[in-house]
Design an enzyme around this catalytic site. Structure first.
Site, PDB file in Angstrom:
ATOM      1  CB  CYS A 144      -0.863  -0.026   1.260  1.00 32.57           C
ATOM      2  SG  CYS A 144      -1.831   1.471   1.476  1.00 32.57           S
ATOM      3  CB  CYS A 156      -3.124   3.518  -5.545  1.00 29.37           C
ATOM      4  SG  CYS A 156      -4.440   2.664  -4.650  1.00 29.37           S
TER       5      CYS A 156
HETATM    6  N1  DGL Z   1      -4.039   0.370  -1.984  1.00 33.57           N
HETATM    7  C1  DGL Z   1      -3.692   1.577  -1.286  1.00 33.57           C
HETATM    8  C2  DGL Z   1      -2.425   2.221  -1.868  1.00 33.57           C
HETATM    9  O1  DGL Z   1      -1.622   1.575  -2.496  1.00 33.57           O
HETATM   10  C3  DGL Z   1      -4.720   2.653  -1.071  1.00 33.57           C
HETATM   11  C4  DGL Z   1      -6.172   2.410  -0.941  1.00 33.57           C
HETATM   12  C5  DGL Z   1      -6.858   3.255   0.141  1.00 33.57           C
HETATM   13  O2  DGL Z   1      -6.986   4.492   0.002  1.00 33.57           O
HETATM   14  O3  DGL Z   1      -7.225   2.659   1.139  1.00 33.57           O
HETATM   15  O4  DGL Z   1      -2.184   3.375  -1.653  1.00 33.57           O
END
Ligand code: DGL
Length: 270
Positions: free
Chosen positions: A78, A191
């Site tokens: 993330c 993301c």
């Molecule tokens: N998957 C997360 C990232 O790589 C973000 C998703 C969220 O905002 O919860 O930043």
């Protein structure tokens, strides 16, 4: 299914389903490594959380699952969390942490037009960490930062079987495409949710660009750190969800395609 995890698994963490795009590359690179997935879906999307709230939350959730599962390492799959919390996690726990941060360096290196865009959550585009990467690696490239309010939620909805409207994607994506005499030719997917809908992103692009997904590079780093000996049993990997919601049939099928089965547990209290 029992909630005991395979011994010494690699724990892959995200706020939702985006980290699956990293998990699948680790699985490809190292089918011998047992993998466990943790989604902090109780607080999804975390791109909207204040920095101190997000830091405290990720530390508490990791504390819980490290004590419970004793993983050999953790992957913070993330960008929104990694660009903020990695130093705190590394200082607090003894296992290695691998993070996911915007792939600005390779994007600038491969751009011919020297126009790249970074598509991320509002949290990630605002981070000092992201600005430092641009300062260090963007060189002669013009970088457009695009904070997408809803794109992670749209990707999440699509994985859970909902129909996602094309215009909703276009609204989030269009600011990535800059033409100031030279056109953007490279878009960093900063993301981990976005590669889940890569085909939709391509279909909604006004001209072809290269989308950069850093997951294969993260998988290589995990493989290096894991060393040569995996010890995967024949068991299916487990997926934990902090909300305690029972995954619907579409999600169960989607998880199975990633080699995972959900563990049914009550909401996590941390
Ligand atoms: N998957 C997360 C990232 O790589 C973000 C998703 C969220 O905002 O919860 O930043």
């Amino acid at each position: 299914m029992s909630s005991a995890a395979p011994i010494s698994s690699v724990l892959v963490f995200d706020s939702g389903l985006g980290g699956l795009t990293v998990l699948r590359e680790i699985e490809k690179a190292r089918p011998d490594l047992p993998l466990t997935y943790v989604a902090d879906d109780a607080v999804f999307p975390i791109g909207r959380l204040a920095d101190d709230v997000l830091t405290a939350r990720v530390v508490s959730v990791m504390e819980h699952y490290i004590a419970k599962l004793a993983p050999r390492m953790a992957v913070i799959a993330c960008n929104t969390a990694s660009t903020l919390v990695l130093p705190v996690l590394r200082a607090k726990f003894t296992i290695p942490f691998v993070g996911t941060v915007p792939a600005i360096k390779p994007a600038c290196a491969q751009s011919k037009t020297k126009r790249i865009s970074v598509l991320a959550t509002p949290g990630t585009v605002a981070r000092d960490y992201t600005k430092a990467l641009i300062k260090e690696f963007a060189g002669d490239c013009k970088v457009t930062l695009v904070g997408a309010e809803n794109l992670a939620s749209l990707a999440e909805a699509s994985m859970r079987g909902a129909a996602v409207d094309e215009m909703a994607i276009v609204r989030e994506l269009s600011r990535c495409f800059v033409d100031d005499g030279a056109r953007t030719d490279t878009v960093v997917l900063a993301c981990t949710h976005y590669p889940l809908i890569l085909d939709r992103l391509k279909a909604c692009s006004p001209w072809p660009v290269t989308f950069i997904d850093p997951a294969p590079a993260i998988a290589r780093r995990v493989s290096e750190l894991a060393g040569p000996d995996g010890d995967k049993s024949t068991e299916t990997g487990r997926a934990y969800f902090t909300s305690g919601h029972t995954p619907g049939p579409e999600l169960v099928a989607a998880l199975a395609a990633f080699g995972l089965a959900p563990v049914h547990e009550p909401p996590l209290k941390v």
